[in-house]
Design an enzyme around this catalytic site. Structure first.
Site, PDB file in Angstrom:
ATOM      1  N   ASP A 184     -24.177  35.660 -66.577  1.00  6.66           N
ATOM      2  CA  ASP A 184     -22.837  36.131 -66.251  1.00  6.66           C
ATOM      3  C   ASP A 184     -22.292  36.925 -67.435  1.00  6.66           C
ATOM      4  OD1 ASP A 184     -20.594  35.489 -64.091  1.00  6.66           O
ATOM      5  OD2 ASP A 184     -19.642  35.536 -66.056  1.00  6.66           O
ATOM      6  N   ASN A 192     -13.034  45.212 -67.155  1.00  5.59           N
ATOM      7  CA  ASN A 192     -12.690  46.156 -66.092  1.00  5.59           C
ATOM      8  C   ASN A 192     -11.236  46.593 -66.193  1.00  5.59           C
ATOM      9  OD1 ASN A 192     -14.679  47.143 -64.417  1.00  5.59           O
ATOM     10  ND2 ASN A 192     -14.604  45.451 -62.970  1.00  5.59           N
ATOM     11  N   ASP A 201     -18.725  49.771 -63.924  1.00  8.46           N
ATOM     12  CA  ASP A 201     -19.971  50.060 -63.212  1.00  8.46           C
ATOM     13  C   ASP A 201     -21.082  50.436 -64.188  1.00  8.46           C
ATOM     14  OD1 ASP A 201     -18.748  49.543 -60.831  1.00  8.46           O
ATOM     15  OD2 ASP A 201     -18.540  51.642 -60.222  1.00  8.46           O
ATOM     16  N   GLU A 228     -20.421  40.312 -61.391  1.00  5.69           N
ATOM     17  CA  GLU A 228     -20.968  40.497 -62.736  1.00  5.69           C
ATOM     18  C   GLU A 228     -22.079  39.497 -63.050  1.00  5.69           C
ATOM     19  OE1 GLU A 228     -17.283  37.822 -63.298  1.00  5.69           O
ATOM     20  OE2 GLU A 228     -18.026  39.358 -61.920  1.00  5.69           O
TER      21      GLU A 228
END
Length: 328
Positions: A184, A192, A201, A228
């Site tokens: 993770d 983000n 991305d 993620e």
């Protein structure tokens, strides 16, 4: 089938009669095909394996190896069951015709050869074969796309689930260990929010590429598990091998140096990883392994992130490698 495909088509003519071979060659070359010849079944099999023709014109009655035996053996060669075979025979009885189709012939014509009929049947068989190969290639491409994550080009969750179940059953039969890593990206939502979804991305793509590079064997699978989260399936891998791979992944992702101002553990993007390893049992679900890896991942996050932890079942077998590595 377009004209370029016609010109590039290779026809293998197999007949022990030199005159018939010559007539067949001329007729096929007149249509724009490249022609190769063989005198009997044995030569046919050798030519097929070395030159991979698009169609075989095969005489039924020949010395050394007849066309029926040859056609049977052609079906067992790579690509043989997809290459059309047009049997050319002087036998017109029902038994011979039935036998031709039973051994794998796609169609047949009788001697004396009716040349316009032969030309049309060859063209039809080539066209059908060409279209079938195109359809098969398109289906394979669709199947690959259905198994890939569009952003990272890693295996997607669907492919992960299929492969985990497949390897669980395989390792259970072989009584071999199966290891699983769940990974993770630490504090990805703040990343983000800070840098934007486009940067998010790109981060996912770079992390995915780092995971792919860390796995060396063709049997290992790295997948985007969701959001993620990433996962790695490691068949026939003991706990110590899984620990080594997990640490390699952790180091390689950190070495990317992707700036992360909102992380509380590092100035750059890091990973937390959970590790589980079991020898599968036939009466136990692969969900057991998944649950163990998920619990270990939870422990890695609880202990401060940027580290890996091992599921409690495997913890006694694990060895800590450094200060940033802790057992679950």
């Amino acid at each position: 089938m377009n004209e370029l495909s016609v010109v590039k088509s290779v026809v293998l003519v197999v007949d022990d009669d030199r005159i018939i071979r010559c007539l067949l060659r001329r007729a096929m070359e007149k249509e724009g095909y490249k022609v190769i010849e063989a005198e009997n079944g044995e030569e046919c099999l050798a030519a097929f394996q070395s030159l991979a023709p698009h169609i075989v014109l095969l005489d039924a009655i020949m010395p050394v190896m007849d066309g029926f035996t040859c056609c049977t053996q052609l079906q067992a060669l790579p690509g043989g069951d997809r290459t059309p075979v047009l049997m050319i025979t002087g036998l017109e009885d029902k038994q011979s015709v039935d036998r031709a189709f039973e051994v794998g012939a796609t169609d047949f014509v009788t001697k004396p050869i009716h040349w316009p009929v032969l030309r049309q049947r060859v063209r039809r068989l080539l066209q059908t074969s060409f279209l079938f190969n195109q359809l098969e290639a398109a289906n394979q491409k669709l199947e690959r796309l259905a198994s890939l994550d569009g952003l990272t080009q890693l295996a997607n969750r669907r492919r992960f689930d299929e492969y985990l179940d497949q390897q669980w059953r395989h390792m259970a039969r072989e009584k071999l260990p199966l290891s699983l890593l769940l990974c993770d990206i630490d504090f990805f939502k703040p990343y983000n929010d800070t840098y934007g979804h486009q940067a998010g991305d790109l981060c996912l793509q770079n992390v995915g590429a780092a995971l792919r590079l860390a796995l060396k064997r063709s049997t290992d699978l790295v997948a985007r598990y969701g959001g993620e989260e990433f996962a790695a399936i490691l068949p026939n891998t003991k706990i110590f091998g899984a620990l080594h791979i997990a640490e390699t992944i952790r180091e390689q992702v950190k070495a990317l140096g992707i700036a992360h101002a909102k992380s509380t553990v590092s100035p750059c993007v890091t990973l937390s990883l959970g590790i589980a390893c079991l020898i599968p049992m036939p009466d136990v679900s692969s969900a057991t392994l998944l649950k163990a890896a998920d619990e270990a991942l939870y422990q890695a996050k609880a202990r401060g992130r940027d580290r890996w932890c091992v599921s409690s079942e495997a913890a006694t077998k694990a060895i800590a490698v450094g200060d940033s590595i802790h057992l679950g």
